[in-house]
Design a protein around this motif. Structure first.
Motif, PDB file in Angstrom:
ATOM      1  N   SER A   1      45.446  51.486  44.562  1.00 29.48           N
ATOM      2  CA  SER A   1      44.709  50.530  45.377  1.00 29.48           C
ATOM      3  C   SER A   1      43.288  50.348  44.841  1.00 29.48           C
ATOM      4  O   SER A   1      42.795  49.226  44.736  1.00 29.48           O
ATOM      5  CB  SER A   1      44.672  51.002  46.827  1.00 29.48           C
ATOM      6  N   ARG A   2      42.633  51.435  44.486  1.00 25.76           N
ATOM      7  CA  ARG A   2      41.278  51.366  43.914  1.00 25.76           C
ATOM      8  C   ARG A   2      41.288  50.609  42.594  1.00 25.76           C
ATOM      9  O   ARG A   2      40.373  49.841  42.308  1.00 25.76           O
ATOM     10  CB  ARG A   2      40.692  52.756  43.746  1.00 25.76           C
TER      11      ARG A   2
ATOM     12  N   LEU B   1      38.643  42.533  52.127  1.00 25.63           N
ATOM     13  CA  LEU B   1      38.038  43.866  52.110  1.00 25.63           C
ATOM     14  C   LEU B   1      37.419  44.222  53.458  1.00 25.63           C
ATOM     15  O   LEU B   1      37.577  45.348  53.943  1.00 25.63           O
ATOM     16  CB  LEU B   1      36.987  43.960  50.997  1.00 25.63           C
TER      17      LEU B   1
ATOM     18  N   ARG C   1      31.874  47.419  42.009  1.00 25.63           N
ATOM     19  CA  ARG C   1      32.917  47.651  40.994  1.00 25.63           C
ATOM     20  C   ARG C   1      32.710  49.017  40.327  1.00 25.63           C
ATOM     21  O   ARG C   1      33.661  49.779  40.164  1.00 25.63           O
ATOM     22  CB  ARG C   1      32.889  46.512  39.953  1.00 25.63           C
TER      23      ARG C   1
ATOM     24  N   GLU D   1      41.490  46.974  43.451  1.00 27.10           N
ATOM     25  CA  GLU D   1      40.196  46.513  43.959  1.00 27.10           C
ATOM     26  C   GLU D   1      39.203  46.358  42.812  1.00 27.10           C
ATOM     27  O   GLU D   1      38.440  45.390  42.782  1.00 27.10           O
ATOM     28  CB  GLU D   1      39.665  47.486  45.009  1.00 27.10           C
TER      29      GLU D   1
END
Length: 115
Positions: A17-18, A59, A111, A21
């Motif tokens: 998931s990270r 988000l 990020r 993202e």
């Protein structure tokens, strides 16, 4: 046959998931950098703004869920940042701002935090 613990599976899911993202943030920064070169009245600016709004809306919705494992204070800070980003993007869309640099910087910082 391998046996995986629930913690291993959940840990892998969080890691994936990270990564997703981070890739989404990479794309946001790319779109913003291109929009900056073309100007706030360009098609590239519209694309960047729409992408940011969709990304940060998603988000923020995720951060607002009680199931989100991030600490509550961090979630609140990220929601505030997301709302600021959406507001800045909207000002660009309305040709009231050309603050691409601020959006690039903040999304770049987020990020980096995902790495």
């Amino acid at each position: 046959m391998h046996q995986f613990s629930y913690a291993d599976i959940v840990g892998d899911a969080v890691s994936l998931s990270r990564q997703h993202e981070a890739m989404a943030m990479d794309r946001a920064v790319e779109l913003l950098e291109l929009a900056k070169t073309k100007g706030s009245k360009s098609r590239e600016a519209i694309d960047a703004v729409l992408y940011l709004r969709r990304l940060w809306s998603y988000l923020i919705e995720d951060l607002a869920q009680p199931e989100n494992d991030l600490p509550e204070a961090l979630r609140a800070d990220l929601i505030s940042i997301g709302l600021w980003i959406i507001k800045e993007a909207e000002q660009i869309r309305r040709h009231e701002s050309e603050n691409f640099d601020g959006l690039i910087e903040i999304n770049g910082i987020i990020r980096a935090g995902l790495a």
